[in-house]
Scaffold this motif. Structure first.
Motif, PDB file in Angstrom:
ATOM      1  N   TYR A  72      32.163  83.372 -69.972  1.00  0.00           N
ATOM      2  CA  TYR A  72      30.839  82.938 -69.536  1.00  0.00           C
ATOM      3  C   TYR A  72      30.218  82.076 -70.632  1.00  0.00           C
ATOM      4  CZ  TYR A  72      31.486  86.528 -65.996  1.00  0.00           C
ATOM      5  OH  TYR A  72      31.969  87.287 -64.963  1.00  0.00           O
TER       6      TYR A  72
ATOM      7  N   PHE B 207      26.985  80.113 -71.782  1.00  0.00           N
ATOM      8  CA  PHE B 207      25.545  79.956 -71.622  1.00  0.00           C
ATOM      9  C   PHE B 207      25.135  78.656 -72.326  1.00  0.00           C
ATOM     10  CE2 PHE B 207      26.506  84.316 -70.984  1.00  0.00           C
ATOM     11  CZ  PHE B 207      25.493  84.884 -70.217  1.00  0.00           C
TER      12      PHE B 207
ATOM     13  N   ILE C 201      17.902  77.505 -69.330  1.00  0.00           N
ATOM     14  CA  ILE C 201      19.157  78.103 -69.766  1.00  0.00           C
ATOM     15  C   ILE C 201      20.019  78.445 -68.557  1.00  0.00           C
ATOM     16  CG2 ILE C 201      20.206  80.094 -70.914  1.00  0.00           C
ATOM     17  CD1 ILE C 201      17.657  80.221 -72.659  1.00  0.00           C
TER      18      ILE C 201
ATOM     19  N   VAL D 240      24.236  79.268 -66.913  1.00  0.00           N
ATOM     20  CA  VAL D 240      25.491  79.982 -67.169  1.00  0.00           C
ATOM     21  C   VAL D 240      26.605  79.302 -66.387  1.00  0.00           C
ATOM     22  CG1 VAL D 240      26.645  82.217 -67.230  1.00  0.00           C
ATOM     23  CG2 VAL D 240      24.136  82.125 -67.207  1.00  0.00           C
TER      24      VAL D 240
ATOM     25  N   GLN E  11      20.202  79.558 -76.736  1.00  0.00           N
ATOM     26  CA  GLN E  11      20.515  80.921 -76.357  1.00  0.00           C
ATOM     27  C   GLN E  11      21.721  81.467 -77.117  1.00  0.00           C
ATOM     28  OE1 GLN E  11      20.522  78.173 -74.181  1.00  0.00           O
ATOM     29  NE2 GLN E  11      22.559  77.874 -75.088  1.00  0.00           N
TER      30      GLN E  11
ATOM     31  N   VAL F  92      24.109  85.214 -76.891  1.00  0.00           N
ATOM     32  CA  VAL F  92      24.313  86.463 -76.177  1.00  0.00           C
ATOM     33  C   VAL F  92      24.837  87.501 -77.163  1.00  0.00           C
ATOM     34  CG1 VAL F  92      25.546  87.626 -74.320  1.00  0.00           C
ATOM     35  CG2 VAL F  92      24.703  85.299 -73.995  1.00  0.00           C
TER      36      VAL F  92
ATOM     37  N   ILE G 117      20.251  88.549 -74.133  1.00  0.00           N
ATOM     38  CA  ILE G 117      20.146  87.128 -74.423  1.00  0.00           C
ATOM     39  C   ILE G 117      18.976  86.947 -75.376  1.00  0.00           C
ATOM     40  CG2 ILE G 117      18.737  86.639 -72.344  1.00  0.00           C
ATOM     41  CD1 ILE G 117      20.223  83.856 -72.334  1.00  0.00           C
TER      42      ILE G 117
ATOM     43  N   TYR H 248      16.934  84.005 -77.461  1.00  0.00           N
ATOM     44  CA  TYR H 248      16.792  82.559 -77.328  1.00  0.00           C
ATOM     45  C   TYR H 248      15.402  82.099 -77.745  1.00  0.00           C
ATOM     46  CZ  TYR H 248      13.642  83.114 -73.389  1.00  0.00           C
ATOM     47  OH  TYR H 248      12.539  83.421 -72.635  1.00  0.00           O
TER      48      TYR H 248
ATOM     49  N   PHE I 237      25.806  89.296 -65.509  1.00  0.00           N
ATOM     50  CA  PHE I 237      25.160  88.077 -66.029  1.00  0.00           C
ATOM     51  C   PHE I 237      24.473  87.232 -64.954  1.00  0.00           C
ATOM     52  CE2 PHE I 237      28.716  88.231 -69.413  1.00  0.00           C
ATOM     53  CZ  PHE I 237      28.021  89.177 -70.153  1.00  0.00           C
TER      54      PHE I 237
END
Length: 331
Positions: free
Chosen positions: A112, A114, A129, A131, A162, A164, A174, A176, A191
């Motif tokens: 994943y 981001f 933001i 994904v 961001q 994670v 998250i 950010y 997510f």
């Protein structure tokens, strides 16, 4: 006679060049060198997947041209392979420009990614933001949600930069924020969204003194190290500072700077991440900096240097180098 001497001289030069080339080809590279890759790259996220190190940077260019990500992988921190356009905004319909600061997580056999997009300046603009997901760390990544995960300003934080964070209890957060504000929010297990806290709020502000952008967090010896960038990203005073707390929510009291410009090496050093080789217990800081003499804000390069701790667990000031780091396999 003169002509024959010239011929001999030219032949000698050719032979020397061939010998030099052969020697260079036979010389094994033993350090990464800085930068680790050619081209303008910034905001690098470092990770370990399997037996390879990975670095995911921003393609450092004018916002209208920042519409894709490249990635770099290495078995030893020294020899890096470029993976072109692992994500392109053609696969993210809502992202039009300023795609930057990737953060990546491996979970359930998927990867994943981001990312921030569009550099929104208010809650009426589209972006924030997002994904993306892939079956391979080299992509190709495609939009996961069809919309941003976070697309509004909360607690004054611009939805960019961001990171994670995977806590020791298994929870993913998250972390950010730009514009000198930093939030932490709980991620759903898949997510696809955020989980409100017990008090009903979704975003908790954890902004330490001096914070500007580029948050990063890790755990060492049971303590939470929170790092961020200070100063202006286009200026020479860009730098990295940190704090330590007993919880991912702080309170985080600023300890000090550990990465900043060196008039003999580079300026604008910041927006970093950290790679920890747990097998060898070696720590590395991956960051961008601006080569001496460069005045274009986007002329940034991605570098790596070792990160050390003192006997009390404080991070020692990082010395930027041109050499980089020595070869180190994952295991």
């Amino acid at each position: 006679m003169f002509r024959n001497s010239c011929y001999v001289f030219v032949i000698l030069l050719i032979l020397q060049a061939c010998s030099r080339s052969s020697h260079q080809q036979g010389t094994k590279k033993t350090t990464s060198g800085n930068p680790i890759a050619e081209g303008w790259y910034a905001d690098p996220e470092g990770a370990i997947f399997g037996n390879k190190y990975w670095v995911y940077p921003t393609y450092s260019a004018p916002y209208k041209d920042q519409v894709f990500f490249d990635a770099f992988s290495s078995p030893d921190l020294v020899n890096w392979t470029k993976h072109n356009r692992i994500l392109d905004t053609v696969n993210v319909k809502w992202a039009k420009r300023a795609v930057w600061a990737p953060a990546i997580v491996a979970k359930g056999g998927k990867y994943y990614l981001f990312f921030g997009a569009n550099d929104i300046q208010n809650n009426e603009q589209q972006g924030g933001i997002g994904v993306a997901v892939a079956d391979n760390p080299a992509g190709p990544f495609i939009d996961y949600l069809g919309k941003p995960l976070i697309d509004k300003f909360y607690n004054g934080a611009q939805p960019i930069d961001q990171f994670v964070f995977h806590d020791k209890d298994g929870q993913y957060y998250i972390i950010y924020g730009g514009w000198r504000h930093c939030n932490i929010a709980k991620l759903k297990d898949d997510f696809t969204g955020l989980i409100p806290y017990a008090d009903g709020t979704t975003f908790k502000e954890i902004t330490p003194k001096g914070y500007v952008e580029g948050p990063f967090m890790f755990i060492k010896d049971g303590r939470y190290y929170f790092m961020w960038s200070e100063g202006g990203w286009t200026g020479p005073n860009y730098s990295v500072a940190y704090a330590i707390a007993d919880s991912p929510f702080g309170p985080f009291e600023r300890v000090g700077k550990i990465l900043q410009q060196d008039s003999t090496i580079a300026t604008g050093a910041g927006h970093h991440s950290v790679i920890h080789n747990t097998k060898k217990d070696k720590w590395f800081i991956v960051y961008h900096r601006r080569p001496l003499g460069e005045t274009n804000g986007n002329h940034r390069v991605t570098c790596i240097d070792e990160m050390l701790f003192d006997e009390k667990g404080f991070i020692k000031p990082v010395k930027m180098t041109h050499i980089g780091v020595k070869a180190l396999a994952i295991k």
